[in-house]
Structure formats: structure tokens, C-alpha cells
Design a protein around this motif. Sequence first.
Motif, PDB file in Angstrom:
ATOM      1  N   ALA A  46      55.032  49.015  25.110  1.00  0.00           N
ATOM      2  CA  ALA A  46      54.963  50.107  24.117  1.00  0.00           C
ATOM      3  C   ALA A  46      55.893  51.249  24.516  1.00  0.00           C
ATOM      4  N   GLN A  47      55.979  51.515  25.826  1.00  0.00           N
ATOM      5  CA  GLN A  47      56.857  52.601  26.286  1.00  0.00           C
ATOM      6  C   GLN A  47      58.318  52.308  25.941  1.00  0.00           C
ATOM      7  N   VAL A  48      58.724  51.043  26.158  1.00  0.00           N
ATOM      8  CA  VAL A  48      60.136  50.706  25.900  1.00  0.00           C
ATOM      9  C   VAL A  48      60.449  50.836  24.411  1.00  0.00           C
ATOM     10  N   ILE A  49      59.514  50.382  23.572  1.00  0.00           N
ATOM     11  CA  ILE A  49      59.762  50.480  22.129  1.00  0.00           C
ATOM     12  C   ILE A  49      59.775  51.954  21.712  1.00  0.00           C
ATOM     13  N   ALA A  50      58.891  52.753  22.297  1.00  0.00           N
ATOM     14  CA  ALA A  50      58.866  54.180  21.966  1.00  0.00           C
ATOM     15  C   ALA A  50      60.191  54.823  22.368  1.00  0.00           C
ATOM     16  N   PHE A  51      60.667  54.472  23.559  1.00  0.00           N
ATOM     17  CA  PHE A  51      61.911  55.039  24.073  1.00  0.00           C
ATOM     18  C   PHE A  51      63.074  54.690  23.160  1.00  0.00           C
ATOM     19  N   SER A  52      63.112  53.441  22.702  1.00  0.00           N
ATOM     20  CA  SER A  52      64.295  53.062  21.926  1.00  0.00           C
ATOM     21  C   SER A  52      64.201  53.432  20.455  1.00  0.00           C
ATOM     22  N   THR A  53      62.974  53.593  19.916  1.00  0.00           N
ATOM     23  CA  THR A  53      62.895  53.957  18.492  1.00  0.00           C
ATOM     24  C   THR A  53      62.717  55.458  18.299  1.00  0.00           C
ATOM     25  N   VAL A  75      71.538  45.804  13.592  1.00  0.00           N
ATOM     26  CA  VAL A  75      70.573  44.938  14.278  1.00  0.00           C
ATOM     27  C   VAL A  75      69.355  45.789  14.692  1.00  0.00           C
ATOM     28  N   GLY A  76      69.639  47.004  15.180  1.00  0.00           N
ATOM     29  CA  GLY A  76      68.563  47.918  15.573  1.00  0.00           C
ATOM     30  C   GLY A  76      67.768  48.377  14.365  1.00  0.00           C
ATOM     31  N   THR A  77      68.489  48.693  13.300  1.00  0.00           N
ATOM     32  CA  THR A  77      67.794  49.161  12.098  1.00  0.00           C
ATOM     33  C   THR A  77      66.892  48.064  11.543  1.00  0.00           C
ATOM     34  N   ALA A  78      67.383  46.816  11.563  1.00  0.00           N
ATOM     35  CA  ALA A  78      66.563  45.705  11.055  1.00  0.00           C
ATOM     36  C   ALA A  78      65.283  45.590  11.870  1.00  0.00           C
ATOM     37  N   PHE A  79      65.419  45.700  13.189  1.00  0.00           N
ATOM     38  CA  PHE A  79      64.234  45.612  14.055  1.00  0.00           C
ATOM     39  C   PHE A  79      63.259  46.752  13.764  1.00  0.00           C
ATOM     40  N   LEU A  80      63.814  47.944  13.639  1.00  0.00           N
ATOM     41  CA  LEU A  80      62.986  49.125  13.374  1.00  0.00           C
ATOM     42  C   LEU A  80      62.217  48.961  12.058  1.00  0.00           C
ATOM     43  N   ARG A  81      62.933  48.486  11.048  1.00  0.00           N
ATOM     44  CA  ARG A  81      62.285  48.316   9.742  1.00  0.00           C
ATOM     45  C   ARG A  81      61.219  47.232   9.808  1.00  0.00           C
ATOM     46  N   LEU A  82      61.470  46.197  10.608  1.00  0.00           N
ATOM     47  CA  LEU A  82      60.471  45.129  10.718  1.00  0.00           C
ATOM     48  C   LEU A  82      59.168  45.646  11.323  1.00  0.00           C
ATOM     49  N   GLN A 104      58.252  48.866  11.372  1.00  0.00           N
ATOM     50  CA  GLN A 104      57.708  49.891  10.467  1.00  0.00           C
ATOM     51  C   GLN A 104      56.964  49.234   9.295  1.00  0.00           C
ATOM     52  N   MET A 105      57.441  48.046   8.899  1.00  0.00           N
ATOM     53  CA  MET A 105      56.840  47.320   7.774  1.00  0.00           C
ATOM     54  C   MET A 105      55.338  47.079   7.993  1.00  0.00           C
ATOM     55  N   ILE A 106      54.947  46.926   9.259  1.00  0.00           N
ATOM     56  CA  ILE A 106      53.561  46.534   9.530  1.00  0.00           C
ATOM     57  C   ILE A 106      52.633  47.746   9.656  1.00  0.00           C
ATOM     58  N   VAL A 107      53.204  48.937   9.908  1.00  0.00           N
ATOM     59  CA  VAL A 107      52.361  50.075  10.286  1.00  0.00           C
ATOM     60  C   VAL A 107      51.231  50.345   9.285  1.00  0.00           C
ATOM     61  N   VAL A 108      51.596  50.587   8.024  1.00  0.00           N
ATOM     62  CA  VAL A 108      50.578  50.988   7.052  1.00  0.00           C
ATOM     63  C   VAL A 108      49.516  49.908   6.822  1.00  0.00           C
ATOM     64  N   PRO A 109      49.924  48.649   6.515  1.00  0.00           N
ATOM     65  CA  PRO A 109      48.874  47.644   6.312  1.00  0.00           C
ATOM     66  C   PRO A 109      48.014  47.412   7.551  1.00  0.00           C
ATOM     67  N   LEU A 110      48.639  47.495   8.730  1.00  0.00           N
ATOM     68  CA  LEU A 110      47.876  47.259   9.959  1.00  0.00           C
ATOM     69  C   LEU A 110      46.830  48.352  10.164  1.00  0.00           C
ATOM     70  N   VAL A 111      47.227  49.604   9.982  1.00  0.00           N
ATOM     71  CA  VAL A 111      46.284  50.711  10.183  1.00  0.00           C
ATOM     72  C   VAL A 111      45.136  50.598   9.176  1.00  0.00           C
ATOM     73  N   LEU A 112      45.477  50.338   7.920  1.00  0.00           N
ATOM     74  CA  LEU A 112      44.431  50.254   6.899  1.00  0.00           C
ATOM     75  C   LEU A 112      43.433  49.145   7.235  1.00  0.00           C
ATOM     76  N   ALA A 113      43.960  47.927   7.439  1.00  0.00           N
ATOM     77  CA  ALA A 113      43.059  46.789   7.644  1.00  0.00           C
ATOM     78  C   ALA A 113      42.261  46.937   8.931  1.00  0.00           C
ATOM     79  N   SER A 114      42.930  47.312  10.016  1.00  0.00           N
ATOM     80  CA  SER A 114      42.203  47.321  11.288  1.00  0.00           C
ATOM     81  C   SER A 114      41.186  48.453  11.319  1.00  0.00           C
TER      82      SER A 114
END
Length: 474
Positions: free
Chosen positions: A320-327, A92-99, A101-111
Motif C-alpha cells: 500500500a505504501q508503494v502504491i501511495a508513493f507512486s499515485t 501506462v501509469g495513467t491506465a494503471f491509476l484508472r484501473l 480508481q475504477m474499483i474505489v467507489v463500488p468497493l467502498v459501497l459494497a464492503s
Amino acid sequence: MVSRNISPSVIGAFIVSLTVSITLYSIPPEALPFLSPSAIQIIRGTLIILALILLFEKLLRIQLLNKILLGLLFGLLAGIAFQAQISEVKPVGTAFLRLIQMIVVPLVLASLIVGTASLGDPKKLGRIGLKTFAFYLTTTAFAITIGLILANVFRPGSGIDPQVQAQLLQNYKGLATEKISRVGGGASVMDTLLNIIPTNPVGALSNGKMLQIIFFAIFTGIALTVVPKEKAEIVIKAFDGFNEAMLQIVHMVIKVAPYGVFALIADAVGSFGLAIIFTLLKYTLVTTAGLILMTLVYPVFAKIFAGFSPIQYLKAIRPAQVIAFSTSSSSATLPVSMDVAEENLGVSNNIASFVLPLGATVNMDGTALYQGVASVFIAQVYGIHLGIGDQLTIVLMATLASIGTAAAPGVGLLMLVMILKQVGIPLEGIALILSVDRLLDMFRTTVNVSSDLTASVVVAATEKQLNPPKEFKI
Ligand code: ASP
């Protein structure tokens, strides 16, 4: 708050799933000979997640952030109570993490393309870049200095029980050797710098090479300000629409964060076992105290530059802190940090899209602080005296090492190996600290992300591009 009009069947389902799962975690598998051990694992793992879903979606009517915080707390408790057994919730955690992570590259490029193009002026970009780097270098050097001071004052490495020392070195020898071999010779500074220029931007995107993506996106953004307006406009609009869609995905994915965070924390705490902290209590305490101290420094910046009250600021950046802490990954947290910067802090899109991806890659205050404490700790255990020159080398090395290193779990440890090499501390000494590294990674990543967000606020405020909303959106 408990919501009204809850059907008794929901309450019943919650109680049954919780009780059955806890029972299955508490009794030995032999007590249920008619079920195979793997069937028991599937049932208890599914039921504990089901109980959580019923609690969060049907029984409690609380804000999403509070659900995420509760997820973290329950994860901690489940990890302590059920230890390694809880690992079946990890998918369940891995699925969330991958979800996310899926956005990182396209988001950075477009924004970043849209952000740079809408800035319109390469000179402005240069100024923002300088401010960002100045902030990153100063806070990193400051953080590592705090780490060194704390380690010199509290001396966590002297007086460690020789038996514990021998055991740690023995138990973690294999893992330490593997980590050391992964570091290799290390690229030269020139190679690291040249590597920022991608020879193939599509390759950079597919490999998630953040600095190369940033470089390409900025160039494209600048070029778009120069080409004829009617041609530039469609490209910018398309990327802008794409960027919006990516942020929308962040909003969707963050809804499952309470479960993802629960699973990630439960698995992490369950696998390292909190008992290990006691063997290295002083080292763990000194490092976490330094890291907590550092998180209190950022609200001061936010107050001075942007007038945020410290409490309000810490609340705004908490998702953001909570997500950083858990990932334990600044880079995986990036979509959430960008959302927090824009929605909760009011940082303009063009500042957030530049400062945050850059920060996730080059700015690691928490990691630097940890490296300061860890290198002095290992030196103390080995009885090596580190003079002022050695400690200055550590400051320089840790600051430089953070640039160009990917922001992923456990990377700080690999960077530590490079630092130890420079100052002549035995590399196998990392075996001493490996057991608590996963835990400390959680804390240092939280600091890393807080620092990036603060940089975005400081830069936006000095560029008059900060427009804090009346209430937090995420
Ligand atoms: N996990 C950290 C990060 O991603 C890096 C580290 O200290 O290992 O920011």
C-alpha cells in the motif's frame, strides 16, 4: 533470482529492446532524420516497457512486491536519466491509476454495507467510530506538532538566498495564483458537516463523494439488520459477492503494478527534475525527515496494540505504501489498502471497510505535518514571526482542514492556502514551495495511508477482530 531454462530468444529480445530504447533516449532526434520525432517517442516508450515486461515476466523469478519495488527504482532512474523525455510512458501509469480508481467507489459501497450489516449492532458501530476518530485526531495533531517543532528548530526558511527567493516567486507566480483562486471562500464548518448527508446517493456515487457514500452505506447496513431476515439475506449476499468480485479485480490489477509504478514514477521524477530539490534542500529535507520519522511511529502502535514486530509490520503494509508513493492519492490507494488490511494484517472486513475509507478522506497525518513545516517555512522567508497562538491555530486548522477534503494529489497544498489565510501569511508565498510539492506529495501520501492502516489494526485489535495470517498474501 534468475529462473532456469530461459530461451535465448527471450534474452536476445530483452537486450535488443533495452539497448534500442536507451539509445533512442540518448541521441538527439535529428540524428535519425528518417524517423519523425513522434515515431521515435512511440518506439522508445514501447520498447522500454517491453524490456521491463520481459525482465519481470520471463527473466526474473521474484515475488510481485519485489517487482513493484524494482519498478519504482527503475522509474526513479529512468526519470533522472531521461528527464522530461520519459513522459511518453505516462499512459501506462495513467491506465494503471484508472484501473485502481475504477474499483474505489463500488468497493467502498459494497464492503461497508456488508461490514455494517454483519456487525449487527449500531452501538458497536458507534464505539468503533469513536475509537477511529480519536485515533485520527490524535495522530494528526501529533504529526503537525512534529512538523512545527522541526521547522522551528531547523528554520529552513531563514537564510534562503534572496535571488533564489525572487526567482521562485517569479517563476511560480501564475501557478500560485491559480491554486489560490481554486480555494475560494471555503465552506463553513456547518456546511461541511451538512454536506456529509447526501440528498441523492446515486449522485454521491457518481461523483465519488466519499463521506456521503460512507454515510449512505452505513445507514443501509444498519437498516438491513432491522428488516426481516429473509429479505435482508439476499441483499447482503449479493453485496458480499460483489465485494468479493471487487477484491478479485484488485488482485488482477495489482499484477500490472510494476509497470504502472515504473511509469508514474518515471514521469513524475522526469517532469520535476531532481535538481530543483537543491534550491530548497533544507525545506525538502526537514519535511521528508519529519515524514520518515512519522512512518516509524506507526509500527510502535502496531507493536503495542497488536504485537506485530516493527519489521514485519512495515513489510506487511509495504504494497500500500508503494502504491501511495507512486499515485500520490490515498483514495486511489484505497483498494490496495483494504486488501493489505484484510490479507496481510488480518483485520476483519467490517473494521477495514469502515476505518479505511473514512481514513482516506479525513485522516491525513503526512499532509498535516507538511502543512506545519510549509507554513512556518513561508513565514520565515517573509520574516514573519509566528507566536504560540498562531502555531496553535495552525494545529487546529490543519486538523480540521483534513476533514471533508478529498484525498487526491496536491490537495494538501490547497488546504495550506486556507491555513495561511487564517494566520495572515501572504498566500502568494506558496509559489516558494510549488516546485517540490509533487515530490513531497509522494512522501506525505505514503504517511497518510500508513496511518489509516495502523488505525485499522489498532481498532481491530481492541475489538478482538484481528487475526494476522501466517504469511502475507499480497
Ligand atoms: N495526496 C494526498 C493524499 O491523497 C493529499 C495531499 O497531501 O495532497 O492523501
